[in-house]
Design a protein around this motif. Structure first.
Motif, PDB file in Angstrom:
ATOM      1  N   PRO A   1       0.791  -1.237   0.000  1.00 13.98           N
ATOM      2  CA  PRO A   1       0.000   0.000   0.000  1.00 13.98           C
ATOM      3  C   PRO A   1       0.820   1.284   0.000  1.00 13.98           C
ATOM      4  N   VAL A   2       1.746   1.418   0.939  1.00 19.43           N
ATOM      5  CA  VAL A   2       2.523   2.653   1.010  1.00 19.43           C
ATOM      6  C   VAL A   2       3.371   2.831  -0.247  1.00 19.43           C
ATOM      7  N   GLY A   3       3.843   1.710  -0.784  1.00 19.13           N
ATOM      8  CA  GLY A   3       4.645   1.772  -2.000  1.00 19.13           C
ATOM      9  C   GLY A   3       3.868   2.328  -3.181  1.00 19.13           C
ATOM     10  N   THR A   4       2.556   2.083  -3.180  1.00 18.86           N
ATOM     11  CA  THR A   4       1.736   2.578  -4.282  1.00 18.86           C
ATOM     12  C   THR A   4       1.230   3.991  -4.031  1.00 18.86           C
ATOM     13  N   GLY A   5       1.555   4.554  -2.847  1.00 19.47           N
ATOM     14  CA  GLY A   5       1.172   5.928  -2.572  1.00 19.47           C
ATOM     15  C   GLY A   5      -0.024   6.074  -1.654  1.00 19.47           C
ATOM     16  N   HIS A   6      -0.521   4.958  -1.109  1.00 18.20           N
ATOM     17  CA  HIS A   6      -1.623   5.078  -0.163  1.00 18.20           C
ATOM     18  C   HIS A   6      -1.128   4.876   1.253  1.00 18.20           C
ATOM     19  N   PRO A   7      -1.569   5.718   2.191  1.00 19.28           N
ATOM     20  CA  PRO A   7      -1.131   5.499   3.570  1.00 19.28           C
ATOM     21  C   PRO A   7      -1.579   4.140   4.095  1.00 19.28           C
ATOM     22  N   CYS A   8      -0.755   3.547   4.924  1.00 21.11           N
ATOM     23  CA  CYS A   8      -1.114   2.299   5.620  1.00 21.11           C
ATOM     24  C   CYS A   8      -2.353   2.571   6.467  1.00 21.11           C
ATOM     25  N   ILE A   9      -3.329   1.642   6.444  1.00 20.57           N
ATOM     26  CA  ILE A   9      -4.532   1.846   7.255  1.00 20.57           C
ATOM     27  C   ILE A   9      -4.453   1.076   8.564  1.00 20.57           C
ATOM     28  N   GLY A  10      -3.358   0.374   8.779  1.00 21.83           N
ATOM     29  CA  GLY A  10      -3.170  -0.341  10.046  1.00 21.83           C
ATOM     30  C   GLY A  10      -4.035  -1.577  10.162  1.00 21.83           C
ATOM     31  N   CYS A  11      -4.223  -2.314   9.051  1.00 24.76           N
ATOM     32  CA  CYS A  11      -5.177  -3.431   9.056  1.00 24.76           C
ATOM     33  C   CYS A  11      -4.744  -4.580   9.952  1.00 24.76           C
ATOM     34  N   THR A  12      -3.459  -4.638  10.323  1.00 24.05           N
ATOM     35  CA  THR A  12      -3.018  -5.750  11.167  1.00 24.05           C
ATOM     36  C   THR A  12      -3.097  -5.413  12.648  1.00 24.05           C
ATOM     37  N   GLU A  13      -3.572  -4.224  12.962  1.00 26.08           N
ATOM     38  CA  GLU A  13      -3.489  -3.766  14.341  1.00 26.08           C
ATOM     39  C   GLU A  13      -4.887  -3.488  14.895  1.00 26.08           C
ATOM     40  N   GLN A  14      -5.229  -4.176  15.979  1.00 25.19           N
ATOM     41  CA  GLN A  14      -6.538  -3.952  16.595  1.00 25.19           C
ATOM     42  C   GLN A  14      -6.645  -2.507  17.089  1.00 25.19           C
ATOM     43  N   HIS A  15      -7.810  -1.942  16.968  1.00 25.28           N
ATOM     44  CA  HIS A  15      -8.136  -0.556  17.346  1.00 25.28           C
ATOM     45  C   HIS A  15      -7.491   0.468  16.421  1.00 25.28           C
ATOM     46  N   VAL A  16      -6.768   0.027  15.431  1.00 25.68           N
ATOM     47  CA  VAL A  16      -6.225   0.963  14.450  1.00 25.68           C
ATOM     48  C   VAL A  16      -6.955   0.739  13.128  1.00 25.68           C
ATOM     49  N   GLY A  17      -6.731  -0.439  12.555  1.00 26.13           N
ATOM     50  CA  GLY A  17      -7.410  -0.757  11.309  1.00 26.13           C
ATOM     51  C   GLY A  17      -8.918  -0.791  11.513  1.00 26.13           C
ATOM     52  N   PHE A  18      -9.669  -0.196  10.615  1.00 23.38           N
ATOM     53  CA  PHE A  18     -11.143  -0.165  10.592  1.00 23.38           C
ATOM     54  C   PHE A  18     -11.754   0.692  11.693  1.00 23.38           C
ATOM     55  N   GLU A  19     -10.964   1.128  12.660  1.00 25.29           N
ATOM     56  CA  GLU A  19     -11.522   1.962  13.727  1.00 25.29           C
ATOM     57  C   GLU A  19     -11.079   3.403  13.573  1.00 25.29           C
ATOM     58  N   LYS A  20      -9.784   3.607  13.392  1.00 22.14           N
ATOM     59  CA  LYS A  20      -9.317   4.975  13.170  1.00 22.14           C
ATOM     60  C   LYS A  20      -9.616   5.353  11.733  1.00 22.14           C
TER      61      LYS A  20
END
Lengths: 336, 378
Positions: free
Chosen positions: B288-307
């Protein structure tokens, strides 16, 4: 001659004292107070607890002001200024104590702090400048230096209580360098570059009145409370950052220091530890101008001093004449 | 090398001995193991009895399976047909209905205590878990039944790891991850949306080779894949360190590959090996970051899909940098011997000269006075 020396001292004290009193008394009444805040003044709010130390402000400042990098490490690859200088108008410094484990904690913690021009409400540098090269804009309150007028006396360097103006010691045609809040960018509709790039809103640009209100709002929050921190320009287009409030030191540095500044600070570590010492609320400019203008008000003091000196000169001339008439001077030294 | 490579091995795996050993070594390398471990893996894979795998799909989108389908070394069909025996997977199996359920139960009974259970998707608990049922059985009951006889449980994807996207507040189905349901045995979690297939494959092969799970962190994640922040291995890190941020999508900084932190990249608080092993085997920048999109934190609880994606990341484990200027920074160096010498010489000359001048002044006055008196005395 013994009585002459005593008389001389007495006359000096009496004459000088009366002259001083005569000069000061009317002038003290006319001494000036701190200058008031300009309602339309612009400034920055730097919140140390939001700063992550990314130095984006430093990089953007260099770019916006066309300043060269400054190398202080053995490897000259990075811009690593140690302090403000002729090449650096803003710098992020770090406080660290002990294990430096937790951010924004005084003991065993660390914190970042920004150094750049405070844009004082009543600036000492403007007060001391003998040629009015250093000026405070009546609208924005931004303190700028006009290099075409500046004579390089460096009074501003010596007078600034925050050690902000710096001199280019390493060039044959040196100038005074200091943050001018990117005034040149404002003509093009931009604002201070350091605030524009700040990713967390730690450096926030805006009207000083609004910034003070925002700072007070943050101080009123309880630590850990989630709130929104504006980014870039207060009331601007950039979206807010949602974050938890840190434990602030209950003080807005710059609210009243030196009669107030247009750059104000919030921090989690006492400001004295961050290099911002306690300063009187009366501006140095108002004190020194009161003193200076008192001494020269209506030229009373200089005239009184001149009169006193003339009187003393006259007195001693009379004494000498009397002395010469009474007897011849005693022979000095032994006869060979 | 002690592995026995026969014609049937070549036929079964559809690759040459060289290719096969290369695959095993790559597998070992992705886990940070030595080439010797690669040999052990080769032996394990060539063992005649393939371990049974039961793959349950629960409250999920099949994205994890889709991610697995894009694995290249080995390809998924090699994995499920030749390395393991995938006895139940709704997305891939041909069977359906009660027959499929019966096959699952038969395999679980035949391989009791030996099969690997893979869980994909969250497990709803609200209202008795009625929001996900397969063959009339709730997801929770199915998981508990399958876990009882499993030798190892691997939760693939964020949903199975902690609830993932379906558990995002307000979490209408009350769903949780596998570790909240299976309490009596360790659950390996391979979070990600989707997770990198090689993190899963490496874990499976590690289990097949050594008969035990790889080292896990406190959240059950294999340490070989999830012990470092995205931020630590990010190819854009140098831009972060130098304060160069993309201000908005498509601006000059974004096109120049500047750091995406200001756009909401969650790399500084997300543990995963994405920047190291990338996705899809298509070369550099394929994450993702390599393609120019910020990491959304999908592997991290309370980060991915919540923030929110644009929200700023909190800097995890931030330590004070070493090279920042201190509050008071002494600058310049002390006096050198030469400069001190010059200063002392100048001072001495001035003092000596001054002394001589003073001395001479008195002398001359006295002399002139003496001369006057002498003249007067004549």
């Amino acid at each position: 001659m013994t009585s002459t020396r005593r008389e001389f001292l007495r006359d000096t004290l009496v004459g000088g004292g009366s002259a001083l009193a005569a000069g000061l008394l009317p002038a003290i009444a006319s001494g000036r107070d701190n200058l008031p805040r300009i309602p339309t003044a612009r400034g920055l709010l730097y919140d140390s607890t939001l700063c992550i130390g990314c130095k984006a402000c430093m990089a953007a400042c260099k770019q916006a002001n066309d300043l060269p990098p400054e190398h202080t490490l053995a490897e000259p690859y990075w811009d690593t200024p140690l302090d403000l200088s002729g090449k650096t108008k803003t710098v992020i410094k770090m406080y660290r104590d002990g294990t430096a484990a937790v951010k924004d904690r005084e003991v065993d913690g660390f914190a970042f702090i920004k150094a750049s021009c405070m844009h004082c409400v009543d600036p000492s540098c403007v007060s001391v400048c003998p040629v009015s090269a250093m000026r405070k804009d009546p609208g924005s309150g931004i303190v700028t230096n006009n290099p075409d007028v500046c004579i390089g006396c460096r009074y501003c360097v010596a007078a600034c209580p925050f050690k902000v103006p710096r001199f280019e010691y390493d060039t044959p045609f040196p100038r005074i360098k200091k943050c001018e809040l990117c005034e040149h960018r404002m003509a093009k509709g931009h604002y201070a570059a350091c605030a524009a790039v700040c990713p967390t809103g730690a450096t926030l640009y805006g009207q000083v009145e609004d910034l003070l209100r925002e700072a007070k709002r943050r101080l009123s929050l309880s630590p850990g409370e989630e709130t929104r921190f504006p980014r870039g320009e207060l009331g601007g287009a950039d979206h807010d950052v949602r974050a938890h409030t840190a434990r602030y030191v209950p003080q807005i540095y710059g609210e009243s220091e030196m009669g107030g500044t247009q750059m104000i600070f919030l921090a989690g570590v006492p400001f004295a530890k961050l290099g911002y010492r306690p300063l009187p609320t009366r501006s140095y400019a108002s004190v020194s101008e009161t003193l200076q203008h008192s001494l020269y008000e209506g030229m009373v003091m200089p005239i009184a001093a001149l009169a006193g000196l003339s009187f003393l000169a006259y007195r001693s001339r009379v004494n000498h004449t009397l002395l010469d008439e009474e007897d011849q001077p005693e022979p000095a030294g032994e006869q060979p | 090398m002690s592995i026995t490579w026969g014609r049937e091995s070549a036929a079964r795996l559809g690759m040459s001995r060289r290719e096969f050993l290369g695959f095993c070594t790559a597998m070992a390398a992705s886990m940070g193991l030595s080439a010797v471990a690669g040999e052990a893996m080769a032996e394990a894979i060539l063992a005649p009895r393939r371990p049974a795998v039961i793959w349950l799909a629960l409250q999920e989108c099949t994205g994890c399976t889709e991610s697995m389908l894009r694995a290249e070394h080995p390809t998924l069909e090699k994995l499920i047909l030749e390395i393991i025996s995938l006895d139940y997977n709704e997305a891939l199996m041909a069977g359906a209905g009660h027959q499929a359920e019966a096959a699952r139960r038969a395999s679980m009974a035949a391989n009791h205590g030996k099969y690997v259970l893979v869980l994909e998707g969250a497990i709803p608990e609200k209202d008795g878990g009625i929001y996900c049922k397969i063959g009339g059985q709730t997801a929770k009951a199915m998981v508990l039944e399958a876990a009882a006889g499993a030798a190892a449980v691997i939760a693939i994807g964020s949903c199975a790891s902690w609830g993932g996207m379906p558990s995002t507040p307000p979490n209408p189905t009350g769903c949780v991850g596998a570790p909240s349901i299976i309490k009596d045995k360790p659950v390996v979690t391979i979070p990600g949306c989707p997770p990198n297939p090689y993190n899963f494959l490496s874990t499976v092969v590690h289990f097949l080779t050594f008969g035990k799970l790889p080292e896990l962190d406190h959240l059950g994640r294999p340490k070989f894949a999830y012990s470092r922040l995205i931020h630590e291995n990010c190819e854009r890190r140098a831009h972060f360190d130098n304060g160069r941020f993309a201000m908005e999508f498509g601006d000059a900084g974004h096109r120049a590959g500047y750091c995406l932190y200001r756009l909401g990249c969650k790399g500084p608080e997300t543990y995963a090996n994405c920047p190291s092993i990338l996705f899809g085997d298509v070369g550099s920048g394929s994450w993702p970051v390599g393609t120019g999109h910020p990491c959304i934190g999908c592997t991290e609880q309370h980060v991915g899909f919540e923030k929110p994606i644009h929200a700023l990341a909190a800097l995890a484990g931030q330590t004070p940098p070493a090279t920042y200027p201190r509050i008071v920074e002494e600058q310049g160096q002390g006096a050198t011997l030469a400069s001190a010498g010059v200063l002392v010489a100048v001072a001495a000359a001035a003092a000596g000269g001054g002394g001589m001048v003073m001395h001479n002044i008195g002398k001359r006055e006295a002399e002139s006075e003496r001369d006057t008196r002498r003249e007067e005395g004549k």
